[in-house]
Design a protein around this motif. Structure first.
Motif, PDB file in Angstrom:
ATOM      1  N   VAL A 257      30.673 -52.819 -21.228  1.00 38.57           N
ATOM      2  CA  VAL A 257      30.515 -51.367 -21.313  1.00 38.57           C
ATOM      3  C   VAL A 257      31.073 -50.861 -22.636  1.00 38.57           C
ATOM      4  O   VAL A 257      30.483 -49.998 -23.297  1.00 38.57           O
ATOM      5  N   ARG A 258      32.187 -51.417 -23.037  1.00 41.31           N
ATOM      6  CA  ARG A 258      32.813 -51.011 -24.293  1.00 41.31           C
ATOM      7  C   ARG A 258      31.895 -51.273 -25.480  1.00 41.31           C
ATOM      8  O   ARG A 258      31.721 -50.438 -26.363  1.00 41.31           O
ATOM      9  N   TYR A 259      31.272 -52.453 -25.513  1.00 44.02           N
ATOM     10  CA  TYR A 259      30.366 -52.797 -26.604  1.00 44.02           C
ATOM     11  C   TYR A 259      29.111 -51.917 -26.590  1.00 44.02           C
ATOM     12  O   TYR A 259      28.641 -51.455 -27.639  1.00 44.02           O
ATOM     13  N   LEU A 260      28.555 -51.691 -25.414  1.00 41.36           N
ATOM     14  CA  LEU A 260      27.355 -50.855 -25.297  1.00 41.36           C
ATOM     15  C   LEU A 260      27.647 -49.423 -25.735  1.00 41.36           C
ATOM     16  O   LEU A 260      26.839 -48.788 -26.418  1.00 41.36           O
ATOM     17  N   ASP A 261      28.809 -48.937 -25.354  1.00 38.47           N
ATOM     18  CA  ASP A 261      29.208 -47.587 -25.732  1.00 38.47           C
ATOM     19  C   ASP A 261      29.330 -47.470 -27.248  1.00 38.47           C
ATOM     20  O   ASP A 261      28.905 -46.472 -27.849  1.00 38.47           O
ATOM     21  N   GLU A 262      29.895 -48.501 -27.867  1.00 36.24           N
ATOM     22  CA  GLU A 262      30.026 -48.481 -29.326  1.00 36.24           C
ATOM     23  C   GLU A 262      28.663 -48.559 -29.995  1.00 36.24           C
ATOM     24  O   GLU A 262      28.403 -47.876 -30.994  1.00 36.24           O
ATOM     25  N   ALA A 263      27.780 -49.399 -29.473  1.00 29.93           N
ATOM     26  CA  ALA A 263      26.446 -49.554 -30.058  1.00 29.93           C
ATOM     27  C   ALA A 263      25.682 -48.240 -30.053  1.00 29.93           C
ATOM     28  O   ALA A 263      24.911 -47.946 -30.977  1.00 29.93           O
TER      29      ALA A 263
ATOM     30  N   ALA B  91      38.401 -60.980  -8.363  1.00 25.54           N
ATOM     31  CA  ALA B  91      37.564 -59.883  -8.856  1.00 25.54           C
ATOM     32  C   ALA B  91      38.010 -59.371 -10.220  1.00 25.54           C
ATOM     33  O   ALA B  91      37.195 -58.878 -11.002  1.00 25.54           O
ATOM     34  N   PHE B  92      39.300 -59.511 -10.515  1.00 24.55           N
ATOM     35  CA  PHE B  92      39.831 -58.942 -11.755  1.00 24.55           C
ATOM     36  C   PHE B  92      39.137 -59.466 -13.014  1.00 24.55           C
ATOM     37  O   PHE B  92      38.670 -58.671 -13.840  1.00 24.55           O
ATOM     38  N   PRO B  93      39.039 -60.787 -13.240  1.00 26.82           N
ATOM     39  CA  PRO B  93      38.382 -61.243 -14.476  1.00 26.82           C
ATOM     40  C   PRO B  93      36.904 -60.874 -14.541  1.00 26.82           C
ATOM     41  O   PRO B  93      36.351 -60.703 -15.629  1.00 26.82           O
ATOM     42  N   VAL B  94      36.260 -60.719 -13.388  1.00 22.75           N
ATOM     43  CA  VAL B  94      34.853 -60.306 -13.378  1.00 22.75           C
ATOM     44  C   VAL B  94      34.739 -58.860 -13.864  1.00 22.75           C
ATOM     45  O   VAL B  94      33.931 -58.546 -14.745  1.00 22.75           O
ATOM     46  N   LEU B  95      35.566 -57.996 -13.299  1.00 22.69           N
ATOM     47  CA  LEU B  95      35.530 -56.589 -13.697  1.00 22.69           C
ATOM     48  C   LEU B  95      35.942 -56.421 -15.147  1.00 22.69           C
ATOM     49  O   LEU B  95      35.402 -55.573 -15.864  1.00 22.69           O
ATOM     50  N   ARG B  96      36.864 -57.246 -15.588  1.00 23.46           N
ATOM     51  CA  ARG B  96      37.299 -57.180 -16.988  1.00 23.46           C
ATOM     52  C   ARG B  96      36.135 -57.468 -17.924  1.00 23.46           C
ATOM     53  O   ARG B  96      35.954 -56.799 -18.941  1.00 23.46           O
TER      54      ARG B  96
ATOM     55  N   LEU C  53      38.521 -43.191 -22.644  1.00 23.00           N
ATOM     56  CA  LEU C  53      39.810 -43.423 -22.002  1.00 23.00           C
ATOM     57  C   LEU C  53      39.729 -44.435 -20.870  1.00 23.00           C
ATOM     58  O   LEU C  53      40.670 -45.209 -20.660  1.00 23.00           O
ATOM     59  N   ASN C  54      38.612 -44.460 -20.129  1.00 24.24           N
ATOM     60  CA  ASN C  54      38.523 -45.394 -19.005  1.00 24.24           C
ATOM     61  C   ASN C  54      38.346 -46.837 -19.463  1.00 24.24           C
ATOM     62  O   ASN C  54      38.371 -47.757 -18.655  1.00 24.24           O
ATOM     63  N   LEU C  55      38.175 -47.040 -20.764  1.00 23.34           N
ATOM     64  CA  LEU C  55      38.060 -48.387 -21.311  1.00 23.34           C
ATOM     65  C   LEU C  55      39.347 -48.822 -22.009  1.00 23.34           C
ATOM     66  O   LEU C  55      39.391 -49.873 -22.637  1.00 23.34           O
ATOM     67  N   LEU C  56      40.378 -48.008 -21.885  1.00 22.36           N
ATOM     68  CA  LEU C  56      41.685 -48.338 -22.452  1.00 22.36           C
ATOM     69  C   LEU C  56      42.621 -48.744 -21.318  1.00 22.36           C
ATOM     70  O   LEU C  56      42.663 -48.094 -20.270  1.00 22.36           O
ATOM     71  N   ALA C  57      43.345 -49.813 -21.522  1.00 25.25           N
ATOM     72  CA  ALA C  57      44.261 -50.288 -20.484  1.00 25.25           C
ATOM     73  C   ALA C  57      45.355 -49.265 -20.209  1.00 25.25           C
ATOM     74  O   ALA C  57      45.963 -48.721 -21.133  1.00 25.25           O
ATOM     75  N   ASP C  58      45.605 -49.003 -18.938  1.00 29.78           N
ATOM     76  CA  ASP C  58      46.680 -48.117 -18.511  1.00 29.78           C
ATOM     77  C   ASP C  58      47.533 -48.889 -17.505  1.00 29.78           C
ATOM     78  O   ASP C  58      47.252 -48.902 -16.305  1.00 29.78           O
TER      79      ASP C  58
ATOM     80  N   ASP D 236      43.828 -57.678 -23.561  1.00 32.84           N
ATOM     81  CA  ASP D 236      43.340 -56.335 -23.263  1.00 32.84           C
ATOM     82  C   ASP D 236      42.357 -56.436 -22.104  1.00 32.84           C
ATOM     83  O   ASP D 236      41.397 -57.213 -22.161  1.00 32.84           O
ATOM     84  N   CYS D 237      42.579 -55.664 -21.063  1.00 29.30           N
ATOM     85  CA  CYS D 237      41.667 -55.698 -19.906  1.00 29.30           C
ATOM     86  C   CYS D 237      40.568 -54.664 -20.015  1.00 29.30           C
ATOM     87  O   CYS D 237      39.734 -54.541 -19.121  1.00 29.30           O
ATOM     88  N   PHE D 238      40.573 -53.853 -21.079  1.00 32.53           N
ATOM     89  CA  PHE D 238      39.563 -52.815 -21.290  1.00 32.53           C
ATOM     90  C   PHE D 238      39.516 -51.823 -20.120  1.00 32.53           C
ATOM     91  O   PHE D 238      38.462 -51.283 -19.788  1.00 32.53           O
ATOM     92  N   GLY D 239      40.661 -51.602 -19.505  1.00 24.59           N
ATOM     93  CA  GLY D 239      40.736 -50.623 -18.425  1.00 24.59           C
ATOM     94  C   GLY D 239      40.386 -51.164 -17.056  1.00 24.59           C
ATOM     95  O   GLY D 239      40.424 -50.426 -16.065  1.00 24.59           O
TER      96      GLY D 239
END
Length: 268
Positions: free
Chosen positions: A110-116, A99-104, A6-11, A68-71
């Motif tokens: 993180v999203r890719y690592l989590d999927e891997a 800071a926003f594009p860096v955090l994005r 959920l923390n990797l989904l844009a809200d 998509d900002c990935f959260g």
């Protein structure tokens, strides 16, 4: 792929409309107007919501529908800046927008690592993936001042090397010869019904390619450009490192088979 955390989904309800302010865009087929970085979009309301969200495509803002900002948006807004918006504290705006594009980018990694880590065949590199996941997640908790000084390309290079190894292990279990089209120029390519199961399509340019009915099961699609790619009836079951952004930019239909965790775009 596994279900996205959920923390990797844009809200957008927890974000200060950062993608509508921090990022620039140019008048094109994706955007109806020009906008400088740091300038609020003319459609951004006082509550940080989009005034034409339901009609973005009709109004000429296709680019907004595929972003998509990935959260990262709500993380920066509610975490890094503790719920104090750039409107409440205008002096924070420049740093927040930098800071926003860096955090994005970090959230994307993180999203890719989590999927891997959800790829059973990649078990030999799971320990390294976990270590790098923890490291990258720790970077997302840096202050805004430290985020803007971060060497993101170096972190991305480390992550990419490990994701590539995970990809190789996962695709090795697919029987038969796998196509290597990494970074290939396939713009407008006629690939209707193509056998691309287990293919390496990392960074491939598939803009407006005809992939109708193609077999893309277990293919690596990280960074592949799928803008206007025709995916009607295509089978993407088990495809990995595919994001919602890529699907939103493509053209599929009700018969397109998607990996778990990804939604069928409303405009298909």
């Amino acid at each position: 792929m596994t279900e996205t955390r959920l923390n990797l989904l844009a809200d957008c309800t927890g974000c200060f409309g950062l993608c509508c302010v921090a990022l620039p865009f140019a008048r094109s087929t994706d955007f109806a107007v020009n906008k400088e970085a740091g300038q609020p979009c003319r459609n951004l309301r006082e509550d940080f919501r989009c005034g034409i969200h339901a009609d973005l495509r009709d109004k000429g803002f296709n680019g907004c529908t595929v972003y998509d900002c990935f959260g990262a948006g709500q993380h920066l807004s509610q975490g890094t800046f503790q719920g104090v918006s750039w409107r409440q504290d205008p002096k924070s705006a420049p740093l927040m927008f930098r800071a926003f594009p860096v955090l994005r980018q970090l959230h994307e990694l993180v999203r890719y690592l989590d999927e891997a880590l959800g790829l059973a065949a990649a078990a030999p590199v799971h320990p390294e993936l976990r270590t790098l996941l923890v490291e990258t997640e720790e970077l997302t908790e840096l202050t805004a001042e430290h985020l803007v000084e971060l060497d993101v390309p170096a972190q991305r290079a480390k992550v990419n090397a490990l994701l590539l190894r995970a990809s190789e292990l996962a695709r090795a279990r697919v029987p038969g010869r796998k196509r290597d089209r990494r970074g290939a120029d396939l713009i407008g390519a006629k690939l209707r019904g193509a056998e691309l199961r287990g293919a390496d399509l990392r960074g491939a340019y598939l803009i407006a390619a005809d992939l109708t009915g193609a077999d893309l099961r277990d293919a690596d699609l990280i960074g592949a450009d799928l803008r206007d790619a025709r995916l009607a009836g295509a089978d993407l079951t088990g495809a990995f490192f595919l994001t919602q952004t890529q699907l939103n930019a493509a053209k599929g239909d009700g018969a397109t088979r998607l990996p778990n965790g990804l939604a069928r775009p409303a405009h298909w």
